[in-house]
Design a protein around this motif. Sequence first.
Motif, PDB file in Angstrom:
ATOM      1  N   GLY A  25       0.804  -1.207   0.000  1.00  0.00           N
ATOM      2  CA  GLY A  25       0.000   0.000   0.000  1.00  0.00           C
ATOM      3  C   GLY A  25       0.840   1.260   0.000  1.00  0.00           C
ATOM      4  N   MET A  26       0.261   2.320   0.525  1.00  0.00           N
ATOM      5  CA  MET A  26       0.962   3.599   0.592  1.00  0.00           C
ATOM      6  C   MET A  26       2.176   3.507   1.504  1.00  0.00           C
ATOM      7  SD  MET A  26      -2.307   6.197   0.750  1.00  0.00           S
ATOM      8  CE  MET A  26      -1.347   7.718   0.705  1.00  0.00           C
ATOM      9  N   MET A  27       2.070   2.685   2.551  1.00  0.00           N
ATOM     10  CA  MET A  27       3.186   2.532   3.482  1.00  0.00           C
ATOM     11  C   MET A  27       4.420   1.995   2.755  1.00  0.00           C
ATOM     12  SD  MET A  27       3.212   0.484   7.124  1.00  0.00           S
ATOM     13  CE  MET A  27       1.617   1.126   7.583  1.00  0.00           C
ATOM     14  N   GLY A  28       4.218   0.997   1.918  1.00  0.00           N
ATOM     15  CA  GLY A  28       5.326   0.468   1.140  1.00  0.00           C
ATOM     16  C   GLY A  28       5.823   1.455   0.098  1.00  0.00           C
ATOM     17  N   ALA A  29       4.885   2.184  -0.507  1.00  0.00           N
ATOM     18  CA  ALA A  29       5.251   3.140  -1.555  1.00  0.00           C
ATOM     19  C   ALA A  29       6.098   4.283  -1.000  1.00  0.00           C
ATOM     20  CB  ALA A  29       3.991   3.685  -2.231  1.00  0.00           C
ATOM     21  N   VAL A  30       5.748   4.795   0.180  1.00  0.00           N
ATOM     22  CA  VAL A  30       6.534   5.899   0.746  1.00  0.00           C
ATOM     23  C   VAL A  30       7.947   5.421   1.079  1.00  0.00           C
ATOM     24  CG1 VAL A  30       5.855   5.692   3.194  1.00  0.00           C
ATOM     25  CG2 VAL A  30       6.398   7.929   2.243  1.00  0.00           C
ATOM     26  N   ALA A  31       8.073   4.193   1.574  1.00  0.00           N
ATOM     27  CA  ALA A  31       9.398   3.657   1.899  1.00  0.00           C
ATOM     28  C   ALA A  31      10.224   3.420   0.627  1.00  0.00           C
ATOM     29  CB  ALA A  31       9.259   2.363   2.697  1.00  0.00           C
ATOM     30  N   GLU A  32       9.603   2.863  -0.384  1.00  0.00           N
ATOM     31  CA  GLU A  32      10.316   2.640  -1.646  1.00  0.00           C
ATOM     32  C   GLU A  32      10.730   3.971  -2.267  1.00  0.00           C
ATOM     33  OE1 GLU A  32      11.628   0.035  -3.270  1.00  0.00           O
ATOM     34  OE2 GLU A  32      11.070  -1.184  -1.542  1.00  0.00           O
ATOM     35  N   GLY A  33       9.845   4.959  -2.187  1.00  0.00           N
ATOM     36  CA  GLY A  33      10.179   6.290  -2.704  1.00  0.00           C
ATOM     37  C   GLY A  33      11.384   6.871  -1.988  1.00  0.00           C
ATOM     38  N   ALA A  34      11.401   6.757  -0.666  1.00  0.00           N
ATOM     39  CA  ALA A  34      12.536   7.285   0.110  1.00  0.00           C
ATOM     40  C   ALA A  34      13.824   6.558  -0.257  1.00  0.00           C
ATOM     41  CB  ALA A  34      12.253   7.159   1.604  1.00  0.00           C
ATOM     42  N   ARG A  35      13.757   5.234  -0.347  1.00  0.00           N
ATOM     43  CA  ARG A  35      14.967   4.469  -0.684  1.00  0.00           C
ATOM     44  C   ARG A  35      15.447   4.763  -2.094  1.00  0.00           C
ATOM     45  NH1 ARG A  35      12.684   0.644   2.800  1.00  0.00           N
ATOM     46  NH2 ARG A  35      11.498  -0.365   1.147  1.00  0.00           N
ATOM     47  N   SER A  36      14.500   4.970  -3.015  1.00  0.00           N
ATOM     48  CA  SER A  36      14.904   5.244  -4.406  1.00  0.00           C
ATOM     49  C   SER A  36      15.660   6.572  -4.507  1.00  0.00           C
ATOM     50  CB  SER A  36      13.684   5.259  -5.333  1.00  0.00           C
ATOM     51  OG  SER A  36      12.918   6.431  -5.162  1.00  0.00           O
ATOM     52  N   GLY A  37      15.424   7.448  -3.536  1.00  0.00           N
ATOM     53  CA  GLY A  37      16.136   8.726  -3.495  1.00  0.00           C
ATOM     54  C   GLY A  37      17.337   8.707  -2.571  1.00  0.00           C
ATOM     55  N   GLY A  38      17.711   7.520  -2.096  1.00  0.00           N
ATOM     56  CA  GLY A  38      18.873   7.397  -1.224  1.00  0.00           C
ATOM     57  C   GLY A  38      18.595   7.695   0.235  1.00  0.00           C
ATOM     58  N   GLY A  39      17.325   7.759   0.608  1.00  0.00           N
ATOM     59  CA  GLY A  39      16.960   8.084   1.986  1.00  0.00           C
ATOM     60  C   GLY A  39      17.078   6.905   2.931  1.00  0.00           C
ATOM     61  N   HIS A  40      17.261   7.231   4.195  1.00  0.00           N
ATOM     62  CA  HIS A  40      17.326   6.243   5.277  1.00  0.00           C
ATOM     63  C   HIS A  40      15.898   5.955   5.729  1.00  0.00           C
ATOM     64  CE1 HIS A  40      19.329   4.166   8.611  1.00  0.00           C
ATOM     65  NE2 HIS A  40      18.345   4.620   9.374  1.00  0.00           N
TER      66      HIS A  40
END
Length: 180
Positions: free
Chosen positions: A44-59
Amino acid sequence: MAAICVFCASSSTIEQNWLDLATDTGKALAARGHTLVSGGGRVGMMGAVAEGARSGGGHTVGVMPEQLVSREIADTKSDELIVTDDMGSRKNVMIERSDAFIVLAGGLGTLDELFEVWTTGYLNLHRKPIVLLDPDGFYDDLLAWLDRLADTAFVKRPALERVIVARTIDAALDTIESRL
């Protein structure tokens, strides 16, 4: 930079526009150097926000109660995955690990998290910014109802002022950064 908790839906049947908002929110957090704290699910959105952060190099920090690890499909790609005993402990850890909160669209769990940080903030148990990121008016009816409650004294106006509504991701992050 800040650790920003994002509360949002974990349902796997969310429409694409909400998934896109979550992904873009995660990317924007990472682009500004912030850490994402989330509910630890990869759907869901929870997974999408985490994937988005990781795709941008975020912790990313995921926090999930043990009984939901298999049910919500834990985000094992999190830089840190914290497994708690129960939902109450989960919220406590998320609040402790975060400097601010962004609330996206969601259901009962998201509302529970919103009202927890809202209430504890109003009681001065923390001074962390809370922003509803609401580009499409998802929360307008809820906010109108709460505003009417303030007329009855069940909710005090200063409590309502603890939550800021932002219509764009940049406005949400600008608001948080100006209050840290």
